[in-house]
Design a protein around this motif. Structure first.
Motif, short mmCIF file in Angstrom:
data_model
loop_
_atom_site.label_atom_id
_atom_site.label_comp_id
_atom_site.label_asym_id
_atom_site.label_seq_id
_atom_site.Cartn_x
_atom_site.Cartn_y
_atom_site.Cartn_z
N GLN A 12 0.55 -5.30 22.30
CA GLN A 12 0.86 -5.82 20.98
C GLN A 12 2.28 -6.37 20.98
O GLN A 12 3.21 -5.72 21.48
CB GLN A 12 0.72 -4.73 19.92
N VAL A 13 2.45 -7.54 20.41
CA VAL A 13 3.76 -8.19 20.48
C VAL A 13 4.71 -7.75 19.36
O VAL A 13 5.92 -7.75 19.54
CB VAL A 13 3.62 -9.72 20.49
N ALA A 14 4.18 -7.36 18.20
CA ALA A 14 5.05 -6.97 17.08
C ALA A 14 6.00 -5.82 17.45
O ALA A 14 7.20 -5.90 17.17
CB ALA A 14 4.22 -6.62 15.85
N PRO A 15 5.50 -4.73 18.09
CA PRO A 15 6.43 -3.66 18.48
C PRO A 15 7.48 -4.13 19.48
O PRO A 15 8.61 -3.63 19.47
CB PRO A 15 5.49 -2.61 19.10
N GLN A 16 7.11 -5.08 20.34
CA GLN A 16 8.07 -5.59 21.31
C GLN A 16 9.16 -6.42 20.62
O GLN A 16 10.34 -6.30 20.94
CB GLN A 16 7.36 -6.45 22.35
N ILE A 17 8.76 -7.24 19.66
CA ILE A 17 9.74 -8.02 18.90
C ILE A 17 10.65 -7.09 18.12
O ILE A 17 11.87 -7.30 18.03
CB ILE A 17 9.02 -9.00 17.95
N LEU A 18 10.06 -6.03 17.56
CA LEU A 18 10.85 -5.03 16.84
C LEU A 18 11.93 -4.46 17.75
O LEU A 18 13.11 -4.37 17.35
CB LEU A 18 9.93 -3.92 16.34
N GLU A 19 11.56 -4.06 18.96
CA GLU A 19 12.53 -3.45 19.87
C GLU A 19 13.62 -4.44 20.27
O GLU A 19 14.80 -4.08 20.39
CB GLU A 19 11.81 -2.92 21.11
N ASN B 22 7.34 -17.48 20.53
CA ASN B 22 6.07 -18.20 20.65
C ASN B 22 4.91 -17.38 20.09
O ASN B 22 3.90 -17.13 20.75
CB ASN B 22 5.80 -18.56 22.12
N VAL B 23 5.10 -16.96 18.84
CA VAL B 23 4.09 -16.15 18.16
C VAL B 23 3.86 -16.70 16.76
O VAL B 23 4.62 -17.54 16.26
CB VAL B 23 4.52 -14.66 18.06
N SER B 24 2.82 -16.18 16.12
CA SER B 24 2.55 -16.55 14.73
C SER B 24 3.49 -15.79 13.81
O SER B 24 4.29 -14.95 14.26
CB SER B 24 1.09 -16.23 14.38
N GLN B 25 3.38 -16.04 12.51
CA GLN B 25 4.27 -15.40 11.56
C GLN B 25 4.00 -13.90 11.39
O GLN B 25 4.90 -13.13 11.04
CB GLN B 25 4.19 -16.08 10.20
N THR B 26 2.77 -13.46 11.67
CA THR B 26 2.41 -12.07 11.40
C THR B 26 3.24 -11.05 12.20
O THR B 26 3.80 -10.12 11.61
CB THR B 26 0.91 -11.84 11.65
N PRO B 27 3.34 -11.14 13.54
CA PRO B 27 4.14 -10.15 14.26
C PRO B 27 5.61 -10.18 13.90
O PRO B 27 6.27 -9.13 13.88
CB PRO B 27 3.91 -10.51 15.74
N VAL B 28 6.14 -11.36 13.60
CA VAL B 28 7.54 -11.45 13.18
C VAL B 28 7.72 -10.76 11.83
O VAL B 28 8.66 -9.98 11.63
CB VAL B 28 8.00 -12.92 13.09
#
Length: 230
Positions: free
Chosen positions: A15-22, A49-55
């Motif tokens: 999952q990319v959201a936790p990675q962006i968080l870190e 390079n992701v959609s708005q949701t994980p950000v």
């Protein structure tokens, strides 16, 4: 002190959201993203390079941690350092670490001192203005040893979560002339006292060390008035 965004590559198998968080948390805590910095969601989407949701999800978590402030339909900005929160985190650390070092000095002085000294030697090797991030990471490792050897490593995670404002305050203090050497000197005093089995000396050395940043809080606030909230 600043981190290179290229050092962070998202693992698309997770999952990319936790990675962006870190990644964003690391930038904020290191002061690579200082207080009042505006975070553009569109720019973050482009960078990762992701959609708005994980950000969006990452920014929501950062808001919950008190690291960003979200103004709907306007902007998301890096929060100022909350001095009151930093003081509370300092109180929490004192309460736990002083008891830990007192107990360890009485029960396993040689083993604890050896474990602490192992980290300290590595920290001495990276004492340089170009390596604040490594120096700070090893500083955390030094203190984590106390929690680990005292059998309360779970509390270390709690302390880390509660210390985000204190950590940022320390990153403003760390570049000040002589600060890195003072940290090393303090660590040597703690290790020597632990190894000697003198619990009260170890407690006094640790108390002095943990109080270093807050002892000059007025100076830090004067130097960085736009970064803090009192």
């Amino acid at each position: 002190m600043k981190l290179n965004p290229k050092e962070f590559a998202l693992d698309r198998s997770r999952q990319v959201a936790p990675q962006i968080l870190e990644i964003l948390r690391s930038r904020i805590l290191s002061m690579s993203l200082p207080p009042t910095t505006v975070l553009s969601r569109i720019s973050l989407q482009s960078e990762f390079n992701v959609s708005q949701t994980p950000v969006r999800d990452a920014l929501i978590r950062l808001e919950e941690e008190g690291l960003v402030e979200v103004y709907p339909q306007y902007a998301t900005v890096v929060a100022r350092i909350d001095i009151g929160n930093a003081v509370e985190a300092h109180f929490l650390r004192l309460s736990i670490e002083l008891e830990a070092v007192r107990r360890l000095t009485a029960e396993s002085p040689e083993e604890t001192a050896a474990a602490l000294r192992h980290v300290l030697v590595r920290q001495e090797h990276v004492a340089s203005p170009e390596t604040y991030d490594l120096f700070d990471a090893l500083d955390k490792d030094f203190h984590r040893v106390l929690f680990e050897r005292a059998g309360i490593l779970g509390l270390w995670a709690t302390v880390r979560r509660q210390s985000v404002h204190l950590d940022r305050l320390r990153m403003l203090n760390l570049p000040m002339p002589g600060k890195q050497q003072q940290v090393i000197t303090d660590h040597h005093a703690i290790v020597d006292a632990v190894q000697s089995g003198k619990a009260e000396e170890a407690v006094a050395a640790l108390r002095k060390h943990l109080s270093g940043t807050l002892s000059i809080i007025d100076l830090i606030c004067e130097k960085y008035p736009d970064y803090v909230s009192r």
